[in-house]
Design a protein around this motif. Structure first.
Motif, PDB file in Angstrom:
ATOM      1  N   ARG A 123       0.842  -1.208   0.000  1.00 53.61           N
ATOM      2  CA  ARG A 123       0.000   0.000   0.000  1.00 53.61           C
ATOM      3  C   ARG A 123       0.875   1.256   0.000  1.00 53.61           C
ATOM      4  O   ARG A 123       0.564   2.239  -0.687  1.00 53.61           O
ATOM      5  N   ALA A 124       1.966   1.227   0.774  1.00 51.85           N
ATOM      6  CA  ALA A 124       2.860   2.389   0.817  1.00 51.85           C
ATOM      7  C   ALA A 124       3.478   2.613  -0.565  1.00 51.85           C
ATOM      8  O   ALA A 124       3.603   3.752  -1.022  1.00 51.85           O
ATOM      9  N   GLU A 125       3.827   1.528  -1.218  1.00 45.20           N
ATOM     10  CA  GLU A 125       4.394   1.642  -2.564  1.00 45.20           C
ATOM     11  C   GLU A 125       3.407   2.342  -3.493  1.00 45.20           C
ATOM     12  O   GLU A 125       3.779   3.236  -4.258  1.00 45.20           O
ATOM     13  N   GLU A 126       2.126   1.954  -3.401  1.00 51.25           N
ATOM     14  CA  GLU A 126       1.096   2.612  -4.218  1.00 51.25           C
ATOM     15  C   GLU A 126       0.996   4.095  -3.898  1.00 51.25           C
ATOM     16  O   GLU A 126       0.913   4.934  -4.791  1.00 51.25           O
ATOM     17  N   LEU A 127       1.009   4.400  -2.592  1.00 46.92           N
ATOM     18  CA  LEU A 127       0.868   5.803  -2.187  1.00 46.92           C
ATOM     19  C   LEU A 127       2.041   6.631  -2.714  1.00 46.92           C
ATOM     20  O   LEU A 127       1.845   7.731  -3.223  1.00 46.92           O
ATOM     21  N   PHE A 128       3.259   6.081  -2.593  1.00 43.53           N
ATOM     22  CA  PHE A 128       4.421   6.825  -3.096  1.00 43.53           C
ATOM     23  C   PHE A 128       4.336   6.993  -4.609  1.00 43.53           C
ATOM     24  O   PHE A 128       4.716   8.032  -5.148  1.00 43.53           O
ATOM     25  N   ALA A 129       3.812   5.954  -5.289  1.00 43.75           N
ATOM     26  CA  ALA A 129       3.682   6.046  -6.733  1.00 43.75           C
ATOM     27  C   ALA A 129       2.652   7.121  -7.099  1.00 43.75           C
ATOM     28  O   ALA A 129       2.863   7.921  -8.011  1.00 43.75           O
ATOM     29  N   GLU A 130       1.530   7.162  -6.370  1.00 44.58           N
ATOM     30  CA  GLU A 130       0.522   8.197  -6.612  1.00 44.58           C
ATOM     31  C   GLU A 130       1.116   9.586  -6.426  1.00 44.58           C
ATOM     32  O   GLU A 130       0.758  10.526  -7.104  1.00 44.58           O
ATOM     33  N   LEU A 131       2.013   9.689  -5.455  1.00 39.55           N
ATOM     34  CA  LEU A 131       2.629  10.985  -5.171  1.00 39.55           C
ATOM     35  C   LEU A 131       3.809  11.244  -6.109  1.00 39.55           C
ATOM     36  O   LEU A 131       4.468  12.263  -6.009  1.00 39.55           O
ATOM     37  N   LYS A 132       4.063  10.297  -7.011  1.00 42.18           N
ATOM     38  CA  LYS A 132       5.180  10.386  -7.942  1.00 42.18           C
ATOM     39  C   LYS A 132       6.496  10.616  -7.197  1.00 42.18           C
ATOM     40  O   LYS A 132       7.364  11.356  -7.634  1.00 42.18           O
ATOM     41  N   SER A 133       6.615   9.982  -6.061  1.00 43.53           N
ATOM     42  CA  SER A 133       7.847  10.087  -5.276  1.00 43.53           C
ATOM     43  C   SER A 133       8.657   8.813  -5.467  1.00 43.53           C
ATOM     44  O   SER A 133       8.112   7.732  -5.651  1.00 43.53           O
ATOM     45  N   GLU A 134       9.973   8.960  -5.429  1.00 42.94           N
ATOM     46  CA  GLU A 134      10.822   7.785  -5.599  1.00 42.94           C
ATOM     47  C   GLU A 134      11.117   7.085  -4.276  1.00 42.94           C
ATOM     48  O   GLU A 134      11.951   6.191  -4.208  1.00 42.94           O
ATOM     49  N   THR A 135      10.445   7.510  -3.232  1.00 43.81           N
ATOM     50  CA  THR A 135      10.646   6.894  -1.924  1.00 43.81           C
ATOM     51  C   THR A 135      10.357   5.394  -1.998  1.00 43.81           C
ATOM     52  O   THR A 135       9.347   4.974  -2.553  1.00 43.81           O
ATOM     53  N   ARG A 136      11.269   4.596  -1.432  1.00 45.41           N
ATOM     54  CA  ARG A 136      11.068   3.142  -1.430  1.00 45.41           C
ATOM     55  C   ARG A 136      10.562   2.703  -0.063  1.00 45.41           C
ATOM     56  O   ARG A 136      11.137   3.090   0.963  1.00 45.41           O
ATOM     57  N   PRO A 137       9.508   1.892  -0.039  1.00 48.69           N
ATOM     58  CA  PRO A 137       8.837   1.559   1.227  1.00 48.69           C
ATOM     59  C   PRO A 137       9.771   0.915   2.260  1.00 48.69           C
ATOM     60  O   PRO A 137       9.569   1.074   3.448  1.00 48.69           O
ATOM     61  N   ARG A 138      10.787   0.165   1.778  1.00 50.29           N
ATOM     62  CA  ARG A 138      11.626  -0.570   2.714  1.00 50.29           C
ATOM     63  C   ARG A 138      12.810   0.235   3.222  1.00 50.29           C
ATOM     64  O   ARG A 138      13.531  -0.199   4.114  1.00 50.29           O
ATOM     65  N   ASP A 139      13.055   1.392   2.654  1.00 45.59           N
ATOM     66  CA  ASP A 139      14.192   2.199   3.106  1.00 45.59           C
ATOM     67  C   ASP A 139      13.927   2.773   4.491  1.00 45.59           C
ATOM     68  O   ASP A 139      12.809   3.187   4.803  1.00 45.59           O
TER      69      ASP A 139
END
Lengths: 246, 342
Positions: A123-139
């Motif tokens: 879900r976090a991966e989806e949210l970051f993708a929606e925000l067009k952020s390159e943040t990786r959920p596991r970092d």
């Protein structure tokens, strides 16, 4: 109908008038830049909207319904999310678990409930993708840039699909390159129909991302106009008092 | 032990292998393996199954408490009172087992006149948890720093233990009681089995439950945790109850093994326990570490003691060596942390 409508919001602390009767409206999918010098009443106004302070007088309407918040939790339940300036992140945890902290997804196994890490990371991966952020959920947040941290804090507000997102000085403490990233996040919020109030000291940020700017001075709203009809010079004058009112 | 890897769900990244960083992160495990190899080469008796079981059994008591202490230290707290709490809860458990103080030294027919073993265990656990709850309350409600609260606890619980027992031991339990300290399942001593099971449960709680995640969050940034709706006070209070329970469980096994409980039990135990947690890589500043590291830390101390004893090294030198390793372990961790930042 505006999503948020404030009428005559005033707040005093003893004899000190922090906010003297402010009217403000906010529409869906609108970004409002809220500006003002230190002590102008920005924080007080934001705290009232977010439910951590109560107005002395005045009314607040959310989608036309009058609301009163005794606690931040009530405002959050009504669809108002505040991103603190300090972001409230735990830097020993990965991005995804910061997003879900306090609202974790759990899976029942018999009488026990276990963290559903897979679901939270996805879900976090989806949210970051929606925000067009390159943040990786596991970092780990510890290893992230200021812009990525901001993305984590903003992603957190999206869990509940809020009506209004309040951002308190999101670009104050980060590098120029990351500012662009954060402004992108704000545009992304607007494009998904969220109303945003951006509290900022930084003129270029407000002019680049906001649809409208409101200026507070000594607890009064001295300007409220579309970005296209004003200029950085005028807003600066309004903030300092060189221009009385617009 | 690894700080990075023991942090919840940390990132796995495709970076070039960093041998020095790897060694620094896993210093405790590497050192444990090295110690085992060295002792095995120098002293043939070391690797015998009998001796290894002996090491495990010695480690299991302080190791159990170290597991509880890991929770406390992860929240950036500390509990100095564990040794005293072991004495007090052990005496109460023994008292219940014997059904009173009248025949406290009696060994023989009268020992079966007391209460069932389960009641004795529950009494010890209840006293441990009550002591932890009291201290947790002082930490969260009175806002006294944990170091001070538990330093007070160290003195007060020891005093209470002496008062309760009148200074003397309570000895002579039924075979059903002593089985918990002296019995074996297959060849494995019961305390070792309980230590292993407890470590596994604690690991699952820390890594896979909401409470465990909250423990890490509170240790890293209590204000952020609070703002996100984590019940910071309750979490903080609970970790002291957990270490209290660990004291009760450990003291039950200890008194069963020794067939005696006394007011001077567990003197200085807190230092062994904290050393195991810290050598295992859990940061005293909170938020980083885990149970696996603590088990390694406890084993490291146990193996070192045992090996040095087998080689006839004086116990004075053992103390010096363990002290040096404690400091070295933290220095390694700092070094690893600095490398990660750069």
């Amino acid at each position: 109908m505006p999503v948020l409508e404030l009428r005559g919001i005033a707040r005093h602390f003893g004899a000190i008038q922090a906010l003297g009767g402010v009217d403000l409206t906010l529409d869906r999918g609108e970004v409002l830049g809220l500006m003002g010098d230190n002590g102008a009443g920005k924080s007080t106004l934001v705290k009232i909207i977010a439910g951590s302070l109560q107005p002395s007088t005045g009314t607040m309407r959310l989608d036309g319904q009058e609301v009163r918040f005794a606690r931040p939790g009530e405002a959050r339940a009504a669809g108002i999310e505040l991103v603190h300036q300090d972001l409230a992140l735990c830097d020993n945890l990965p991005a995804a678990l910061n997003v879900f902290l306090g609202r974790e997804i759990v899976r029942r196994i018999g009488p026990f409930r276990f963290l559903d890490r897979g679901a939270m990371f996805a879900r976090a991966e989806e949210l970051f993708a929606e925000l067009k952020s390159e943040t990786r959920p596991r970092d780990l947040v510890r290893s992230m840039s200021g812009g990525q941290r901001q993305a984590v804090a903003i992603a957190r507000t999206r869990l509940a699909d809020p009506k209004i997102v309040l951002l308190d000085e999101p670009t104050a403490a980060i590098s120029v390159r990351q500012v662009e990233e954060v402004l992108g996040l704000i545009r992304q919020l607007r494009s998904t129909g969220h109303a945003v109030i951006l509290i900022s000291h930084r003129m270029p940020d407000v002019f680049s991302v906001a649809d409208r700017v409101a200026v507070l001075r000594r607890g009064q709203k001295v300007a409220d106009k579309p970005i296209a009809q004003t200029s950085a010079e005028e807003v600066t004058g309004l903030i300092t008092g060189a221009i009385e009112i617009a | 032990m690894s700080r990075q890897d023991e942090t919840i769900g940390s990132a796995a990244r495709a970076e070039p292998f960093d041998a020095v960083g790897f060694a620094a992160r896993h210093s405790a495990v590497i050192f444990l393996v090295a110690l085992v190899v060295v002792f095995a080469l120098l002293e043939p008796r070391f690797l015998s199954a009998f001796n290894l079981m002996n090491v495990l059994r010695q480690v299991s008591i302080s190791g159990l408490i170290a597991i509880g202490m890991t929770f406390v230290i992860l929240t950036a707290g500390i509990d100095l009172s564990v040794g005293a709490l072991v004495a007090l809860s052990g005496l109460v458990g023994a008292y219940v087992a014997k059904g009173g103080l009248e025949d406290r030294f009696a060994v023989g027919a009268s020992v079966d006149a007391g209460n069932p073993v389960i009641l004795a265990f529950l009494a010890a656990a209840a006293v441990g948890m009550a002591g932890g709850a009291l201290q947790g309350w002082a930490v969260t409600r009175l806002r006294v720093p944990p170091f001070v609260v538990t330093l007070g606890g160290l003195t007060a619980f020891r005093g209470a233990a002496l008062l309760f027992s009148g200074g003397g031991p309570i000895s002579g339990f039924s075979p059903a009681y002593t089985w918990w300290g002296q019995g074996r399942i297959a060849t494995v001593p019961i305390p070792v089995v309980i230590f292993a099971v407890t470590a596994l449960i604690a690991h699952i709680v820390l890594r896979h439950t909401r409470f465990g995640l909250h423990v890490y969050a509170v240790g890293a940034n209590p204000r952020a945790a609070e703002e996100n709706g984590v019940p910071v006070r309750r979490v903080t209070w609970l970790v002291y109850v957990i270490v209290g329970f660990a004291c009760g469980l450990a003291t039950f096994l200890l008194s069963a093994r020794l067939n005696s409980a006394e007011a001077v039990a567990g003197l200085g135990l807190e230092l062994d326990v904290i050393a195991a947690v810290v050598i295992g890589g859990t940061s005293l500043f909170g938020g980083v570490g885990g149970v696996f590291g603590t088990v390694v830390g406890a084993l490291l101390i146990g193996v070192l003691r045992n090996g040095l004893v087998l080689m006839n090294v004086s116990s004075f030198i053992q103390q010096i060596v363990i002290g040096l390793i404690l400091v070295a372990a933290v220095a390694f961790d700092q070094y690893a942390a600095a490398r990660r930042r750069s």
